[in-house]
Structure formats: C-alpha cells, structure tokens
Design an enzyme around this catalytic site. Structure first.
Site, mmCIF file in Angstrom:
data_model
loop_
_atom_site.group_PDB
_atom_site.id
_atom_site.type_symbol
_atom_site.label_atom_id
_atom_site.label_comp_id
_atom_site.label_asym_id
_atom_site.label_seq_id
_atom_site.Cartn_x
_atom_site.Cartn_y
_atom_site.Cartn_z
ATOM 1 N N LYS A 22 0.825 -1.204 0.000
ATOM 2 C CA LYS A 22 0.000 0.000 0.000
ATOM 3 C C LYS A 22 0.865 1.263 0.000
ATOM 4 C CE LYS A 22 -3.345 2.576 2.684
ATOM 5 N NZ LYS A 22 -3.991 2.678 3.971
ATOM 6 N N ASP A 35 -6.197 -0.928 0.301
ATOM 7 C CA ASP A 35 -6.344 -1.059 1.743
ATOM 8 C C ASP A 35 -7.619 -1.835 2.016
ATOM 9 O OD1 ASP A 35 -8.436 0.714 1.334
ATOM 10 O OD2 ASP A 35 -7.492 2.373 2.382
#
Length: 123
Positions: free
Chosen positions: A21, A40
C-alpha cells in the site's frame, strides 16, 4: 523483463516497514503511475461488495492483484479510484452494517442489490 514501475514497486517493498500500500501510494501520487494502486481494507471490502473481485475474506497478494486488475481493466483513474473507494469504505460501505440505502453507487452494487440485503433493509 519487468517494467520500471514493477521494479520500483519491488524496490520500495523491499525497504524496511514498506508494504504494498505504501509503495503503491508513492508511485501513484509521486510518479503518477497508472499500472498499480494502493489497496487497503476499505478498497478491498468495497470491490468485493461491488462484485469486482471476489475473495475469501483475506487480503492476500493474489487477491490484491485481482482487485487492481479489475479496476484497471475498467479504465479507473487510479488516484481518483483510490480516494472514492476510501471515502465509500469509510462512510457508507462500512465493515459492520453498510448504509446501502444512502450509498451513491448502490445501483451498481451486488451487495446492496442482493435479495438477502433487501430483506435486511425492510426490517
């Protein structure tokens, strides 16, 4: 041979404390790449409920890549998609009880339009 973006992603992920991420955020928001995106838990949940990428509840690398592939295949603007999915996942498409009736993408959502969900809304 890997693309420069794939190499940059691998390099960033090899740094201590940097997962996909964070590495993808760096590439999307600084290098303006359109070949990956940050995934996410919010994006993961919303993509599943929309029917873009099914999974068994675990955000594995394989599932993450499937989510990214599906969004990119639909021509998503990577940075915009990240923000929209984050917004929807934090406001209406929450983990507990999503507010499907208040969601602006409910007409396209498999979860909001499922018979099971409609019965829940009628209570």
């Amino acid at each position: 041979m890997r693309s420069p973006i794939a190499e940059a992603l691998a390099y960033l992920e090899a740094l201590p404390g940097v997962a996909h991420k964070t590495a993808a955020c760096v590439l999307v928001f600084s290098a303006r790449t359109t070949t990956t995106m940050p995934v996410d838990i919010h994006l993961f949940r919303v993509a599943d409920r929309l029917g873009l990428a099914r999974h068994d509840g675990k955000l594995t690398p394989r599932v993450r890549e499937a989510v990214i592939s599906q969004l990119l295949a639909h021509g998503a603007d990577v940075a915009l998609a990240h923000f929209v999915f984050l917004l929807v996942g934090r406001t209406t498409c929450t983990a507990g009880t999503p507010a499907c009736s208040a969601c602006f993408i409910r007409q396209d959502c498999h979860h909001a339009n499922s018979p099971h969900r409609n019965k829940e809304d009628q209570r």
